[in-house]
Design a protein around this motif. Structure first.
Motif, PDB file in Angstrom:
ATOM      1  N   SER A   6       7.497  -1.402 -52.250  1.00 16.98           N
ATOM      2  CA  SER A   6       8.104  -0.385 -51.395  1.00 16.98           C
ATOM      3  C   SER A   6       7.859   0.978 -52.006  1.00 16.98           C
ATOM      4  O   SER A   6       7.506   1.090 -53.185  1.00 16.98           O
ATOM      5  N   GLY A   7       8.033   2.019 -51.194  1.00 17.55           N
ATOM      6  CA  GLY A   7       7.941   3.383 -51.706  1.00 17.55           C
ATOM      7  C   GLY A   7       6.694   4.135 -51.308  1.00 17.55           C
ATOM      8  O   GLY A   7       6.543   5.304 -51.656  1.00 17.55           O
ATOM      9  N   GLY A   8       5.783   3.499 -50.597  1.00 19.53           N
ATOM     10  CA  GLY A   8       4.589   4.207 -50.177  1.00 19.53           C
ATOM     11  C   GLY A   8       4.913   5.259 -49.133  1.00 19.53           C
ATOM     12  O   GLY A   8       6.016   5.341 -48.615  1.00 19.53           O
ATOM     13  N   GLY A   9       3.902   6.087 -48.818  1.00 16.56           N
ATOM     14  CA  GLY A   9       4.094   7.116 -47.816  1.00 16.56           C
ATOM     15  C   GLY A   9       2.992   8.143 -47.870  1.00 16.56           C
ATOM     16  O   GLY A   9       1.943   7.911 -48.476  1.00 16.56           O
ATOM     17  N   SER A  10       3.249   9.275 -47.244  1.00 18.59           N
ATOM     18  CA  SER A  10       2.269  10.368 -47.202  1.00 18.59           C
ATOM     19  C   SER A  10       2.800  11.550 -47.994  1.00 18.59           C
ATOM     20  O   SER A  10       3.992  11.856 -47.940  1.00 18.59           O
ATOM     21  N   VAL A  11       1.891  12.205 -48.705  1.00 20.35           N
ATOM     22  CA  VAL A  11       2.280  13.339 -49.529  1.00 20.35           C
ATOM     23  C   VAL A  11       1.106  14.302 -49.626  1.00 20.35           C
ATOM     24  O   VAL A  11      -0.046  13.896 -49.476  1.00 20.35           O
ATOM     25  N   GLN A  12       1.404  15.549 -49.866  1.00 21.25           N
ATOM     26  CA  GLN A  12       0.339  16.522 -50.057  1.00 21.25           C
ATOM     27  C   GLN A  12      -0.183  16.475 -51.484  1.00 21.25           C
ATOM     28  O   GLN A  12       0.525  16.040 -52.408  1.00 21.25           O
ATOM     29  N   ALA A  13      -1.409  16.934 -51.668  1.00 20.79           N
ATOM     30  CA  ALA A  13      -2.004  16.958 -52.999  1.00 20.79           C
ATOM     31  C   ALA A  13      -1.104  17.716 -53.972  1.00 20.79           C
ATOM     32  O   ALA A  13      -0.554  18.764 -53.632  1.00 20.79           O
ATOM     33  N   GLY A  14      -0.951  17.138 -55.162  1.00 20.54           N
ATOM     34  CA  GLY A  14      -0.073  17.712 -56.159  1.00 20.54           C
ATOM     35  C   GLY A  14       1.335  17.154 -56.132  1.00 20.54           C
ATOM     36  O   GLY A  14       2.133  17.413 -57.046  1.00 20.54           O
ATOM     37  N   GLY A  15       1.646  16.389 -55.088  1.00 28.72           N
ATOM     38  CA  GLY A  15       2.974  15.817 -54.950  1.00 28.72           C
ATOM     39  C   GLY A  15       3.150  14.529 -55.731  1.00 28.72           C
ATOM     40  O   GLY A  15       2.249  14.083 -56.453  1.00 28.72           O
TER      41      GLY A  15
END
Length: 122
Positions: A6-15
């Motif tokens: 669990s814990g996946g998702g979308s993030v911006q570079a550097g996040g």
């Protein structure tokens, strides 16, 4: 034994993102737990592993200094803290476990696999 990520998702570079992995059978005890990832069109790549007996860890060069694998307080719970994420980290991340000595340089040495969780970095 099933491994549940669990814990996946979308993030911006550097996040940052934090993944977790838990065995569905709480009586199961493994010696090695690892994280792998697989990007579209690429082979599955080992990211990091932990030897649960003494907490010794190993991280692939590609993530060393940015990702950290750790054991949770609950038995057979493992986390992957991912910092300074980059677009090339985009992949499905899998948890794997083995009772015997295993290496993240060889996916075939791991006996149990989770279904994976998507991490997307834009």
């Amino acid at each position: 034994v099933q491994l549940v990520e669990s814990g996946g998702g979308s993030v911006q570079a550097g996040g940052s993102l934090s993944l977790s992995c838990a065995a569905s059978d709480y009586t199961y005890s493994s010696n090695y737990i690892a994280w792998f990832r697989q990007a579209p069109g690429k082979e599955r790549e080992g990211v990091a592993h932990v030897y649960t007996t003494d907490g010794d860890t190993y991280h692939a060069d590609s993530v060393n200094g940015r990702f950290t694998i750790s054991q949770g307080n609950a038995e057979n719970t493992v986390y992957l803290q991912m910092n300074n994420l980059q677009p090339e980290d985009t992949a499905v991340y899998y948890c794997a476990a083995s009772d015997l000595r295993a290496s993240i340089h060889s996916a075939s040495t791991w006996s149990y696999w989770g279904q994976g969780t998507q991490v997307t970095v834009s």
